[in-house]
Design a protein around this motif. Sequence first.
Motif, short mmCIF file in Angstrom:
data_model
loop_
_atom_site.label_atom_id
_atom_site.label_comp_id
_atom_site.label_asym_id
_atom_site.label_seq_id
_atom_site.Cartn_x
_atom_site.Cartn_y
_atom_site.Cartn_z
N GLY A 30 -64.21 -46.67 -10.77
CA GLY A 30 -63.78 -46.70 -9.38
C GLY A 30 -63.00 -45.48 -8.95
O GLY A 30 -62.11 -45.57 -8.11
N VAL A 31 -63.33 -44.34 -9.56
CA VAL A 31 -62.71 -43.07 -9.18
C VAL A 31 -63.82 -42.06 -8.92
O VAL A 31 -64.99 -42.34 -9.15
N LYS A 32 -63.44 -40.89 -8.46
CA LYS A 32 -64.43 -39.84 -8.23
C LYS A 32 -64.70 -39.07 -9.53
O LYS A 32 -63.85 -39.01 -10.41
N GLN A 33 -65.88 -38.48 -9.62
CA GLN A 33 -66.29 -37.75 -10.82
C GLN A 33 -65.31 -36.65 -11.19
O GLN A 33 -65.00 -36.49 -12.38
N PRO A 34 -64.76 -35.89 -10.24
CA PRO A 34 -63.79 -34.86 -10.65
C PRO A 34 -62.55 -35.44 -11.34
O PRO A 34 -61.95 -34.79 -12.19
N THR A 35 -62.19 -36.67 -10.99
CA THR A 35 -61.06 -37.32 -11.67
C THR A 35 -61.38 -37.57 -13.13
O THR A 35 -60.55 -37.31 -14.01
N ILE A 36 -62.60 -38.03 -13.40
CA ILE A 36 -63.02 -38.25 -14.80
C ILE A 36 -63.02 -36.92 -15.53
O ILE A 36 -62.56 -36.83 -16.67
N SER A 37 -63.50 -35.87 -14.90
CA SER A 37 -63.52 -34.54 -15.51
C SER A 37 -62.11 -34.09 -15.87
O SER A 37 -61.87 -33.57 -16.97
N ARG A 38 -61.17 -34.30 -14.97
CA ARG A 38 -59.79 -33.90 -15.20
C ARG A 38 -59.14 -34.75 -16.30
O ARG A 38 -58.36 -34.24 -17.11
N ILE A 39 -59.46 -36.04 -16.34
CA ILE A 39 -58.94 -36.90 -17.41
C ILE A 39 -59.47 -36.42 -18.76
O ILE A 39 -58.73 -36.28 -19.73
N ALA A 40 -60.78 -36.15 -18.83
CA ALA A 40 -61.41 -35.71 -20.08
C ALA A 40 -60.85 -34.37 -20.55
O ALA A 40 -60.78 -34.11 -21.75
N ALA A 41 -60.43 -33.55 -19.61
CA ALA A 41 -59.87 -32.25 -19.96
C ALA A 41 -58.37 -32.32 -20.26
O ALA A 41 -57.78 -31.32 -20.68
N GLY A 42 -57.77 -33.48 -20.03
CA GLY A 42 -56.35 -33.63 -20.27
C GLY A 42 -55.50 -33.02 -19.17
O GLY A 42 -54.32 -32.76 -19.35
N ALA A 43 -56.11 -32.81 -18.00
CA ALA A 43 -55.42 -32.15 -16.91
C ALA A 43 -54.60 -33.09 -16.03
O ALA A 43 -53.87 -32.64 -15.17
N ILE A 44 -54.75 -34.39 -16.23
CA ILE A 44 -53.97 -35.36 -15.46
C ILE A 44 -52.92 -35.94 -16.39
O ILE A 44 -53.24 -36.58 -17.40
N LYS A 45 -51.67 -35.73 -16.06
CA LYS A 45 -50.62 -36.20 -16.97
C LYS A 45 -50.15 -37.61 -16.65
O LYS A 45 -49.54 -38.26 -17.49
N ASP A 46 -50.43 -38.11 -15.45
CA ASP A 46 -50.00 -39.44 -15.08
C ASP A 46 -51.19 -40.25 -14.56
O ASP A 46 -51.27 -40.56 -13.37
N THR A 47 -52.10 -40.60 -15.44
CA THR A 47 -53.25 -41.41 -15.05
C THR A 47 -52.74 -42.80 -14.66
O THR A 47 -51.91 -43.37 -15.35
#
Length: 72
Positions: A30-47
């Motif tokens: 239930g999120v956008k694809q760029p969010t998944i990309s950023r999670i996979a890259a470790g770029a989101i520190k507060d998921t």
Amino acid sequence: MDYENNTPMKICKTLLSRGYTQQELADLVGVKQPTISRIAAGAIKDTSYNTVSRLVNLLAASNPRKTQRAEK
């Protein structure tokens, strides 16, 4: 951020290695694809808790051999 202990990133990478695309994960979580990309890259520190919870539930329900379905 300690990338070695980034649990959402590890879950996301595991699901991707099981044959899901980033777009499939985005749709299922239930999120956008760029969010998944950023999670996979470790770029989101507060998921968000909801996103992590959905990833965990998907991981628990996923088949480690999902990639075989495309081979059949």
